[in-house]
Motif scaffolding. Structure first.
Motif, short mmCIF file in Angstrom:
data_model
loop_
_atom_site.label_atom_id
_atom_site.label_comp_id
_atom_site.label_asym_id
_atom_site.label_seq_id
_atom_site.Cartn_x
_atom_site.Cartn_y
_atom_site.Cartn_z
N ALA A 194 0.84 -1.18 0.00
CA ALA A 194 0.00 0.00 0.00
C ALA A 194 0.89 1.25 0.00
O ALA A 194 2.10 1.17 0.23
CB ALA A 194 -0.90 -0.02 1.24
N VAL A 195 0.29 2.39 -0.26
CA VAL A 195 1.03 3.65 -0.17
C VAL A 195 1.62 3.78 1.23
O VAL A 195 0.92 3.57 2.23
CB VAL A 195 0.11 4.84 -0.47
N ASP A 196 2.91 4.06 1.30
CA ASP A 196 3.65 4.15 2.57
C ASP A 196 3.76 2.82 3.30
O ASP A 196 4.13 2.77 4.48
CB ASP A 196 3.02 5.19 3.51
N GLY A 197 3.48 1.72 2.60
CA GLY A 197 3.64 0.40 3.20
C GLY A 197 5.10 0.03 3.32
O GLY A 197 5.99 0.69 2.76
N PHE A 219 15.70 -0.95 -8.15
CA PHE A 219 15.75 -0.11 -6.95
C PHE A 219 16.19 1.31 -7.29
O PHE A 219 15.61 2.30 -6.81
CB PHE A 219 16.71 -0.70 -5.92
N GLU A 220 17.22 1.43 -8.13
CA GLU A 220 17.74 2.75 -8.49
C GLU A 220 16.71 3.55 -9.28
O GLU A 220 16.51 4.74 -9.04
CB GLU A 220 19.04 2.60 -9.28
N SER A 253 13.16 3.33 -1.18
CA SER A 253 13.61 3.54 0.20
C SER A 253 13.96 2.17 0.78
O SER A 253 13.08 1.42 1.20
CB SER A 253 12.51 4.22 1.02
N ILE A 254 15.24 1.84 0.76
CA ILE A 254 15.67 0.51 1.19
C ILE A 254 16.71 0.62 2.31
O ILE A 254 17.61 1.46 2.25
CB ILE A 254 16.23 -0.31 0.00
N LEU A 292 12.02 -2.41 2.86
CA LEU A 292 11.74 -1.67 1.63
C LEU A 292 10.42 -0.93 1.80
O LEU A 292 9.39 -1.55 2.05
CB LEU A 292 11.67 -2.66 0.46
N GLU A 293 10.46 0.38 1.71
CA GLU A 293 9.26 1.19 1.93
C GLU A 293 8.74 1.74 0.61
O GLU A 293 9.52 2.07 -0.29
CB GLU A 293 9.57 2.35 2.89
N ASN A 294 7.42 1.83 0.52
CA ASN A 294 6.79 2.30 -0.71
C ASN A 294 6.76 3.83 -0.75
O ASN A 294 5.72 4.46 -0.75
CB ASN A 294 5.38 1.74 -0.84
N ASN A 295 7.94 4.40 -0.73
CA ASN A 295 8.12 5.83 -0.98
C ASN A 295 9.55 6.03 -1.47
O ASN A 295 10.36 5.11 -1.42
CB ASN A 295 7.82 6.67 0.28
N GLU A 296 9.85 7.20 -1.95
CA GLU A 296 11.15 7.43 -2.57
C GLU A 296 12.15 8.06 -1.61
O GLU A 296 11.79 8.83 -0.73
CB GLU A 296 10.99 8.35 -3.79
N GLN A 297 13.41 7.69 -1.79
CA GLN A 297 14.51 8.42 -1.18
C GLN A 297 15.73 8.26 -2.08
O GLN A 297 15.79 7.33 -2.88
CB GLN A 297 14.80 7.95 0.25
#
Length: 619
Positions: free
Chosen positions: A260-263, A286-287, A292-293, A316-321
């Protein structure tokens, strides 16, 4: 787990239903539980006395009482993993995950979910007998106060390719509820038999928005053990578009795309994707997603009792970093604070070459010097007979005409058909050149690019060698599972490294210390098992030998290479090709080649690469 318990189970039955009835009934009897309502569990309770099954139950109960101080559900999870047949284990990669690892992953992922846990959906998409879901359910109940009927129906989701795994998952969760006083007629489960590579959760749930948490231990199945249908299904996932990916690789993409979003996803899995060709597409995934790992790398530390694997924990999070968070575990410790992780920006990582996560800044500095090793030096693997025991030997005796080979019987082999050969893998220790030298029966001509001898010529010119090979013909025919297409039936299994090459620098494929590197100018000298740099001038060989034997290079290998058991590391070409070779001046080359003191050379190279070894940066 105690040996007599496992021994009894191993001899009891191979049928899942019979084994499950024995284990469940033993657990119920030893813990003085009573099933009043649960219809599903009742079918696993052995009640009929004066039967062979009941007699076996009593024997097993007695063994359990003797060997296990307190028979808990954690013991039952371990037993369920033990009774998976070896053939199934090869196919589905099931393995028992230690409680402390499961608990840590659950605590870290639930911390991310926070107050949303009250309605969160938790999944394990390769659940086995659901050890992760068992712990997750307990923790959800503790934090939310929900009963298990609500948790199983609304919050716990599992998938496994084996039907008996789903059955055992239901057993485990029912026993969990029963042991805590919940004995209802029927629980509604979201546990499914299916292949994660093709399974679609949205086909079951129209309003599926993804899971808040995905937990698990993806299957440990290497590429060579995958069935053809599984290999076909791997092609549905972009992370499998490089090399021959092991089965755990696509579970990252499957999990990530079902969050899910932010899962958040938490896996204990193999760490080979950092550097391997098989993991190249996954690294790019991933890249590209700026995923967000967060990684806890166990390196060569063994987490699983029954399997020699090299693992890491990944969140691993469902958002970017823009960076990867990395922690190298030294003593199997698990970081409690996120500030303990180092950060490596994606722009400093190279999906194609492999990720250098440990001491990334130092490794990048080393690789930026001069020209990459792989652009200057070409490594070659040794010959591949596919039956070294039949071709390669240490003569037990010799005379003017023959070398004597002991292989069941004593065979005279003409000296003219034999060549010197060495096992360069033995160079992981300082060994005298002559000590690693052996003989190989070489049924080829003496050209620079040898061809297999004509059979008639072999028989006429080397009759004793021919008679020996004829005796071994049936064994040779079994190479490549009998499907080999060889130049001649007596030829080697592969044609690699047969040609004559002047100047060879031999070194092993694996080592746990800075290995020995040996230079030979003998064109006819062959090698096997290890590898060599070939075809360069003597000066070039002397120079690269000094560099490869340095403290700096061994630090690079230990930091970037693939680890193996007993703290061995791979020196295969793909792990050394990016090492930077300086553009030394003639004076510097002369100094390095002629300086006998290794410590002076180490200091010189570390100054040159601007690397300082200290307590934080050891080799």
């Amino acid at each position: 787990m105690k040996q007599q318990v496992l021994k009894f189970l191993k001899s009891y039955s191979t049928l899942p239903l019979e084994v499950d009835r024995l284990i469940v009934s033993t657990f119920i009897k030893v813990n003085n539980l009573r099933i009043n309502n649960n219809i599903f569990l009742k079918q696993y309770e052995i009640l009929e006395a004066n039967t062979e099954e009941y007699s076996s139950l009593n024997k097993f109960v007695s063994i359990v009482n003797q060997e296990i101080l307190k028979f808990e559900l954690e013991d039952l999870i371990e037993l369920f993993e033990f009774v998976i047949s070896p053939s199934d284990r090869i196919v589905n990669g099931a393995i028992y995950t230690p409680l402390e690892i499961r608990s840590y992953i659950i605590s870290q992922t639930f911390k991310k979910v926070g107050n949303q846990l009250i309605n969160a959906k938790i999944a394990d998409i390769s659940c086995g007998c659901s050890g992760f879901l068992y712990n997750a359910a307990k923790e959800i109940k503790r934090r939310t106060g929900h009963n298990y009927q609500v948790i199983f129906q609304n919050q716990i989701f599992g998938l496994d390719i084996q039907k008996y795994s789903i059955t055992r998952s239901k057993i485990l969760l029912c026993l969990l509820a029963l042991s805590e006083g919940e004995d209802v007629d029927e629980f509604k489960f979201n546990l499914y038999e299916g292949d994660a590579l093709t399974f679609k959760w949205q086909d079951l749930y129209n309003d599926f928005q993804g899971f808040q948490v995905i937990l698990g231990n993806p299957p440990y199945v290497c590429a060579r053990n995958l069935e053809d249908v599984i290999k076909e299904n791997l092609q549905n996932w972009s992370v499998c578009n490089s090399g021959n990916p092991d089965l755990y690789i696509p579970f990252f993409q499957i999990g990530y795309e079902n969050l899910a979003v932010d899962g958040i996803l938490g896996y204990i899995t193999m760490n080979s994707f950092f550097k391997s060709l098989n993991g190249r597409a996954l690294r790019k995934y991933f890249e590209d997603n700026r995923a967000s790992i967060r990684i806890i790398d166990f390196g060569t530390l063994q987490i699983f009792k029954s399997k020699s694997t090299y693992t890491c924990i990944c969140f691993l999070e469902n958002n970017e970093q823009n960076f990867v968070e990395y922690y190298k575990s030294i003593k199997k410790e698990l970081p409690g604070n996120r500030s303990l992780y180092s950060r490596v920006n994606y722009r400093n990582l190279d999906a194609k070459k492999g990720w250098n996560l440990n001491n990334n800044e130092v490794i990048s500095r080393i690789e930026s010097v001069g020209t990459p090793f792989g652009e200057i030096y070409k490594t070659r693997h040794g010959i591949a007979t596919l039956r070294n025991d039949l071709y390669i030997f240490k003569p037990v005796a010799e005379d003017d005409e023959f070398l004597y080979l002991q292989n069941g019987n004593l065979y005279p082999i003409e000296k003219g058909i034999c060549k010197d050969i060495l096992n360069s893998n033995k160079l992981s220790r300082s060994i005298n050149f002559d000590e690693v030298r052996e003989k190989v029966l070489f049924p080829y001509d003496n050209e620079r690019k040898p061809k297999a001898l004509q059979e008639e010529f072999l028989q006429d010119t080397f009759p004793y060698a021919y008679q020996y090979l004829k005796k071994k013909k049936e064994e040779l025919s079994k190479r490549d599972k009998g499907k080999g297409n060889y130049e001649k039936w007596f030829a080697f299994g592969r044609t690699q490294s047969l040609e004559k090459v002047g100047n060879k620098l031999f070194f092993p494929k694996f080592s746990d210390i800075t290995p020995s590197y040996l230079i030979s100018g003998d064109d006819d000298l062959l090698f096997y098992n290890g590898q060599a740099i070939v075809g360069h001038s003597n000066e070039e060989m002397q120079l690269i030998k000094k560099i490869l034997e340095s403290r700096l290079f061994w630090f690079y290998i230990k930091t970037t290479s693939k680890p193996y058991s007993a703290n061995y590391y791979s020196l295969n070409g793909n792990y050394i090709n990016n090492f930077g070779i300086p553009n030394f001046t003639k004076n510097e080359i002369h100094f390095l080649i002629n300086e006998p003191d290794k410590n002076i050379i180490d200091d010189f190279l570390e100054d040159y690469y601007n690397v300082r070894f200290n307590e934080e940066l050891t080799y």
